[in-house]
Design an enzyme around this catalytic site. Structure first.
Site, mmCIF file in Angstrom:
data_model
loop_
_atom_site.group_PDB
_atom_site.id
_atom_site.type_symbol
_atom_site.label_atom_id
_atom_site.label_comp_id
_atom_site.label_asym_id
_atom_site.label_seq_id
_atom_site.Cartn_x
_atom_site.Cartn_y
_atom_site.Cartn_z
ATOM 1 N N ASP A 190 -4.014 -2.201 -5.581
ATOM 2 C CA ASP A 190 -4.507 -3.116 -4.544
ATOM 3 C C ASP A 190 -5.001 -4.408 -5.202
ATOM 4 O O ASP A 190 -5.682 -4.370 -6.226
ATOM 5 C CB ASP A 190 -5.641 -2.436 -3.769
ATOM 6 C CG ASP A 190 -5.923 -3.116 -2.441
ATOM 7 O OD1 ASP A 190 -5.727 -2.481 -1.399
ATOM 8 O OD2 ASP A 190 -6.346 -4.289 -2.453
ATOM 9 N N HIS A 224 -4.468 4.589 0.935
ATOM 10 C CA HIS A 224 -5.300 4.094 -0.156
ATOM 11 C C HIS A 224 -5.716 5.281 -1.020
ATOM 12 O O HIS A 224 -6.139 6.316 -0.480
ATOM 13 C CB HIS A 224 -6.596 3.479 0.368
ATOM 14 C CG HIS A 224 -6.455 2.266 1.227
ATOM 15 N ND1 HIS A 224 -6.697 0.993 0.762
ATOM 16 C CD2 HIS A 224 -6.117 2.122 2.532
ATOM 17 C CE1 HIS A 224 -6.529 0.122 1.756
ATOM 18 N NE2 HIS A 224 -6.178 0.772 2.835
ATOM 19 N N HIS A 270 0.166 2.677 5.009
ATOM 20 C CA HIS A 270 -0.198 2.817 3.595
ATOM 21 C C HIS A 270 -1.354 3.790 3.430
ATOM 22 O O HIS A 270 -2.228 3.880 4.281
ATOM 23 C CB HIS A 270 -0.543 1.471 2.956
ATOM 24 C CG HIS A 270 -1.531 0.653 3.738
ATOM 25 N ND1 HIS A 270 -1.169 -0.065 4.847
ATOM 26 C CD2 HIS A 270 -2.857 0.455 3.565
ATOM 27 C CE1 HIS A 270 -2.233 -0.684 5.333
ATOM 28 N NE2 HIS A 270 -3.281 -0.373 4.578
ATOM 29 N N GLY A 316 -9.738 -0.396 10.909
ATOM 30 C CA GLY A 316 -9.852 -1.427 9.877
ATOM 31 C C GLY A 316 -8.537 -1.772 9.201
ATOM 32 O O GLY A 316 -8.521 -2.296 8.088
ATOM 33 N N GLN A 317 -7.422 -1.485 9.878
ATOM 34 C CA GLN A 317 -6.119 -1.792 9.275
ATOM 35 C C GLN A 317 -5.851 -3.293 9.326
ATOM 36 O O GLN A 317 -6.064 -3.930 10.360
ATOM 37 C CB GLN A 317 -5.013 -1.033 10.037
ATOM 38 C CG GLN A 317 -3.638 -1.180 9.403
ATOM 39 C CD GLN A 317 -2.574 -0.301 10.070
ATOM 40 O OE1 GLN A 317 -2.852 0.380 11.057
ATOM 41 N NE2 GLN A 317 -1.375 -0.341 9.539
ATOM 42 N N SER A 318 -5.397 -3.844 8.200
ATOM 43 C CA SER A 318 -5.101 -5.285 8.171
ATOM 44 C C SER A 318 -3.638 -5.575 7.877
ATOM 45 O O SER A 318 -3.137 -6.641 8.224
ATOM 46 C CB SER A 318 -5.998 -5.998 7.156
ATOM 47 O OG SER A 318 -5.766 -5.507 5.855
ATOM 48 N N ASN A 372 -6.291 3.706 6.924
ATOM 49 C CA ASN A 372 -6.894 2.913 7.994
ATOM 50 C C ASN A 372 -5.846 2.710 9.086
ATOM 51 O O ASN A 372 -4.705 2.346 8.782
ATOM 52 C CB ASN A 372 -7.363 1.560 7.449
ATOM 53 C CG ASN A 372 -8.485 1.711 6.444
ATOM 54 O OD1 ASN A 372 -9.311 2.611 6.552
ATOM 55 N ND2 ASN A 372 -8.502 0.846 5.444
HETATM 56 P P1 AMP Z 1 -5.777 -2.043 5.192
HETATM 57 O O1 AMP Z 1 -7.001 -2.883 5.442
HETATM 58 O O2 AMP Z 1 -6.031 -0.572 5.254
HETATM 59 O O3 AMP Z 1 -4.629 -2.482 6.074
HETATM 60 O O4 AMP Z 1 -5.378 -2.294 3.702
HETATM 61 C C1 AMP Z 1 -4.570 -3.338 3.274
HETATM 62 C C2 AMP Z 1 -4.806 -3.470 1.807
HETATM 63 O O5 AMP Z 1 -3.744 -4.220 1.250
HETATM 64 C C3 AMP Z 1 -6.096 -4.188 1.433
HETATM 65 O O6 AMP Z 1 -6.902 -3.315 0.642
HETATM 66 C C4 AMP Z 1 -5.617 -5.393 0.657
HETATM 67 O O7 AMP Z 1 -6.456 -5.732 -0.408
HETATM 68 C C5 AMP Z 1 -4.245 -4.957 0.171
HETATM 69 N N1 AMP Z 1 -3.301 -6.006 -0.093
HETATM 70 C C6 AMP Z 1 -2.979 -7.058 0.690
HETATM 71 N N2 AMP Z 1 -2.028 -7.808 0.113
HETATM 72 C C7 AMP Z 1 -1.708 -7.198 -1.061
HETATM 73 C C8 AMP Z 1 -0.791 -7.487 -2.111
HETATM 74 N N3 AMP Z 1 0.002 -8.550 -2.078
HETATM 75 N N4 AMP Z 1 -0.757 -6.643 -3.165
HETATM 76 C C9 AMP Z 1 -1.549 -5.563 -3.222
HETATM 77 N N5 AMP Z 1 -2.431 -5.234 -2.262
HETATM 78 C C10 AMP Z 1 -2.519 -6.048 -1.195
#
Ligand code: AMP
Length: 112
Positions: free
Chosen positions: A28, A100, A98, A91-93, A85
């Protein structure tokens, strides 16, 4: 296209630790623990809320990959957490499924 699909396509770089025919795993970029790895399917699935019975083998495979990776990076014995998430309240972004893998420090419970 999500940022994770671009990583799958090798359009943007990532620190990849595992790759196979079904999934890949990379560190990450904004680690929330000393070890923070993401495992993603090659298949485009928006979230855990959208998986179907068709994804049964894929999901089992991804979980086994988290187990193998935790051993490989040395956090298995001390302990770690696998988190998915899901959607807004989860809290998914990034809307590409994926898992974690978080470890390397004690993790509190319940999560915030
Ligand atoms: P989530 O909030 O569960 O959707 O997690 C998304 C994760 O993706 C976050 O922890 C971000 O830090 C990570 N993330 C976003 N862009 C990248 C990237 N280019 N390479 C690696 N991790 C990323």
């Amino acid at each position: 296209m999500t940022i994770f699909k671009k990583i799958i396509n090798k359009e943007i770089p990532a620190n990849i630790v595992h790759e196979d025919d079904l999934c890949l795993a990379f560190y990450d970029v904004t680690p929330q623990a000393p070890t923070h790895i993401l495992v993603i399917p090659r298949k485009e699935i928006r979230s855990m809320a959208e998986v179907t019975v068709e994804d049964k083998t894929l999901l089992g495979h991804m979980l086994l990959v988290t187990t193998e990776l935790a051993k490989k990076v040395g956090i298995s014995e001390e302990g770690y957490r696998v988190v998915i998430n899901t959607n807004q309240n989860g809290g998914q972004s990034v809307f590409h499924l994926h898992m974690h893998i978080l470890g390397g420090r004690p993790l509190s419970w319940p999560p915030g």
